[in-house]
Design a protein around this motif. Structure first.
Motif, PDB file in Angstrom:
ATOM      1  N   CYS A   1       0.820  -1.209   0.000  1.00  0.00           N
ATOM      2  CA  CYS A   1       0.000   0.000   0.000  1.00  0.00           C
ATOM      3  C   CYS A   1       0.853   1.257   0.000  1.00  0.00           C
ATOM      4  O   CYS A   1       2.013   1.254   0.406  1.00  0.00           O
ATOM      5  CB  CYS A   1      -0.932   0.016   1.206  1.00  0.00           C
TER       6      CYS A   1
ATOM      7  N   ALA B   1       0.625   5.527   1.062  1.00  0.00           N
ATOM      8  CA  ALA B   1      -0.074   6.391   2.012  1.00  0.00           C
ATOM      9  C   ALA B   1      -1.055   7.317   1.310  1.00  0.00           C
ATOM     10  O   ALA B   1      -0.892   7.631   0.127  1.00  0.00           O
ATOM     11  CB  ALA B   1       0.947   7.218   2.789  1.00  0.00           C
ATOM     12  N   PRO B   2      -2.083   7.765   2.024  1.00  0.00           N
ATOM     13  CA  PRO B   2      -2.969   8.793   1.458  1.00  0.00           C
ATOM     14  C   PRO B   2      -2.180  10.052   1.115  1.00  0.00           C
ATOM     15  O   PRO B   2      -1.244  10.413   1.827  1.00  0.00           O
ATOM     16  CB  PRO B   2      -3.950   9.068   2.603  1.00  0.00           C
ATOM     17  N   ARG B   3      -2.560  10.703   0.031  1.00  0.00           N
ATOM     18  CA  ARG B   3      -1.923  11.955  -0.382  1.00  0.00           C
ATOM     19  C   ARG B   3      -3.014  12.961  -0.723  1.00  0.00           C
ATOM     20  O   ARG B   3      -3.467  13.056  -1.863  1.00  0.00           O
ATOM     21  CB  ARG B   3      -1.004  11.720  -1.578  1.00  0.00           C
ATOM     22  N   HIS B   4      -3.415  13.708   0.287  1.00  0.00           N
ATOM     23  CA  HIS B   4      -4.537  14.633   0.103  1.00  0.00           C
ATOM     24  C   HIS B   4      -4.203  15.721  -0.910  1.00  0.00           C
ATOM     25  O   HIS B   4      -5.073  16.169  -1.664  1.00  0.00           O
ATOM     26  CB  HIS B   4      -4.913  15.252   1.454  1.00  0.00           C
TER      27      HIS B   4
ATOM     28  N   ASN C   1      -7.376   8.381   0.365  1.00  0.00           N
ATOM     29  CA  ASN C   1      -7.312   7.062   0.981  1.00  0.00           C
ATOM     30  C   ASN C   1      -6.028   6.346   0.586  1.00  0.00           C
ATOM     31  O   ASN C   1      -5.416   6.642  -0.438  1.00  0.00           O
ATOM     32  CB  ASN C   1      -8.511   6.208   0.535  1.00  0.00           C
ATOM     33  N   ALA C   2      -5.647   5.381   1.419  1.00  0.00           N
ATOM     34  CA  ALA C   2      -4.519   4.529   1.064  1.00  0.00           C
ATOM     35  C   ALA C   2      -4.864   3.746  -0.199  1.00  0.00           C
ATOM     36  O   ALA C   2      -6.021   3.402  -0.441  1.00  0.00           O
ATOM     37  CB  ALA C   2      -4.211   3.577   2.212  1.00  0.00           C
TER      38      ALA C   2
ATOM     39  N   TYR D   1      -2.876  -4.304   6.653  1.00  0.00           N
ATOM     40  CA  TYR D   1      -1.887  -3.730   5.736  1.00  0.00           C
ATOM     41  C   TYR D   1      -0.584  -4.518   5.897  1.00  0.00           C
ATOM     42  O   TYR D   1       0.376  -4.047   6.491  1.00  0.00           O
ATOM     43  CB  TYR D   1      -1.621  -2.262   6.062  1.00  0.00           C
TER      44      TYR D   1
ATOM     45  N   THR E   1       0.141   2.989   9.510  1.00  0.00           N
ATOM     46  CA  THR E   1      -1.225   2.884   9.010  1.00  0.00           C
ATOM     47  C   THR E   1      -2.291   3.107  10.074  1.00  0.00           C
ATOM     48  O   THR E   1      -3.467   3.234   9.743  1.00  0.00           O
ATOM     49  CB  THR E   1      -1.451   1.500   8.372  1.00  0.00           C
TER      50      THR E   1
ATOM     51  N   TRP F   1      -4.664   5.979   9.511  1.00  0.00           N
ATOM     52  CA  TRP F   1      -5.568   5.963   8.363  1.00  0.00           C
ATOM     53  C   TRP F   1      -6.868   5.238   8.698  1.00  0.00           C
ATOM     54  O   TRP F   1      -6.896   4.354   9.545  1.00  0.00           O
ATOM     55  CB  TRP F   1      -4.954   5.217   7.182  1.00  0.00           C
TER      56      TRP F   1
ATOM     57  N   LYS G   1      -9.482   2.312   7.997  1.00  0.00           N
ATOM     58  CA  LYS G   1      -9.189   0.964   7.529  1.00  0.00           C
ATOM     59  C   LYS G   1      -9.642   0.778   6.086  1.00  0.00           C
ATOM     60  O   LYS G   1     -10.695   1.258   5.686  1.00  0.00           O
ATOM     61  CB  LYS G   1      -9.827  -0.071   8.438  1.00  0.00           C
ATOM     62  N   GLN G   2      -8.822   0.080   5.314  1.00  0.00           N
ATOM     63  CA  GLN G   2      -9.066  -0.170   3.901  1.00  0.00           C
ATOM     64  C   GLN G   2      -9.064  -1.677   3.652  1.00  0.00           C
ATOM     65  O   GLN G   2      -8.735  -2.472   4.537  1.00  0.00           O
ATOM     66  CB  GLN G   2      -7.954   0.502   3.070  1.00  0.00           C
TER      67      GLN G   2
END
Length: 271
Positions: A101, A103-106, A112-113, A165, A260, A263, A265-266
């Motif tokens: 995975c 990381a999120p990158r706004h 989201n991841a 993850y 993680t 974040w 959960k994915q």
């Protein structure tokens, strides 16, 4: 294994600065220690079982079907002709392939991841399997050789990483970099205290050593070398990479654990 006690120093480099060609000063198997506590380990030659997996992973990474970010540039190799001033030039291909995975990158509109596109069914199953086994085997080697280091990694993962993850049993992610040097930086999104494994495959290339200036440590990275170190701990860099002939490369397969728990959960990673 020999214990190498790392001594802190002022180095004068700035974050984001590219380091020059430097001569490695760590070229022997050792446990890396700071104030008597193990923080990493280095093997100039990984065990044969890991070498076999690395050969497969590295070969699969170079196949076109593996999703990757690619660029190319012109580099010069060999000596300059004193009469003509001419020097041979070649195209150097640089690319990165990711698994697990990210990381999120706004700021890039990715809140989201995300899983690497390599995890789509049928895209890169052999690459995924070889990398997963390589990461698992690398940490089990650490467990057998430096148990305290392995335990520290596991505690960090338990504290900062959701179990869903998981890639290679002991990480969340990998990145395989081909011919990419790196300016001085620190991996601040990694789980604090968790280890990185940096496994190097190379052919007909020079340079590309990993430097930790805070301890005046420059690690030699020959073919099948393995460095284990928490990349979130100190600033580090990769020195310039010089192919010695067309097709020369220095590939680094890096295993790491992102933090993680910060974040939502994915879906679970499918290996």
């Amino acid at each position: 294994m020999r214990v190498l006690e790392l001594q802190g120093r002022d180095h004068g480099y700035k974050k984001g600065e590219s380091l020059p060609d430097l001569k490695p000063n760590v070229d022997f198997d050792c446990v890396l220690s700071v104030k008597g506590h193990p923080v990493g380990a280095y093997w100039q030659q990984a065990p044969a079982s890991l070498q076999a997996l690395a050969e497969i992973a590295d070969s699969e990474m170079r196949r076109d079907k593996v999703p990757r970010d690619t660029m190319e540039r012109i580099v010069f190799i060999g000596p300059t002709d004193p009469e003509t001033g001419w020097r041979k030039k070649i195209r150097l291909y640089q690319y990165s392939a990711r698994l697990g995975c990210s990381a999120p990158r706004h700021h890039m509109r990715h809140p989201n991841a995300r899983l690497s596109p390599a995890h789509k069914p049928g895209v890169a199953p052999d690459f995924i399997k070889a990398m997963s086994l390589l990461g698992k085997g690398a940490m089990e080697h650490v467990r057998d050789e430096v148990p305290a280091l392995f335990e520290t990694h596991q505690i960090a993962r338990e504290a900062h990483c959701h179990k869903q993850y998981t890639f290679g049993s002991y990480f969340t992610s990998t990145i395989s970099n081909s011919n990419i040097s790196a300016a001085l930086h620190r991996d601040r999104m990694n789980a604090p205290g968790a280890l990185n494994v940096i496994y190097v495959k190379r052919w007909q290339s020079a340079g590309g050593c990993l430097a930790v200036p805070a301890y005046d440590a420059l690690f030699d990275q020959p073919d099948h070398s393995m460095l284990v170190y928490p990349a979130s701990r100190d600033d580090h860099a990769v020195t310039p990479i010089h192919p010695l002939r067309t097709g020369g490369y220095r590939n680094a397969h890096v295993f790491y654990s992102l933090r993680t728990t910060a974040w939502p959960k994915q879906p679970t990673i499918k290996k």
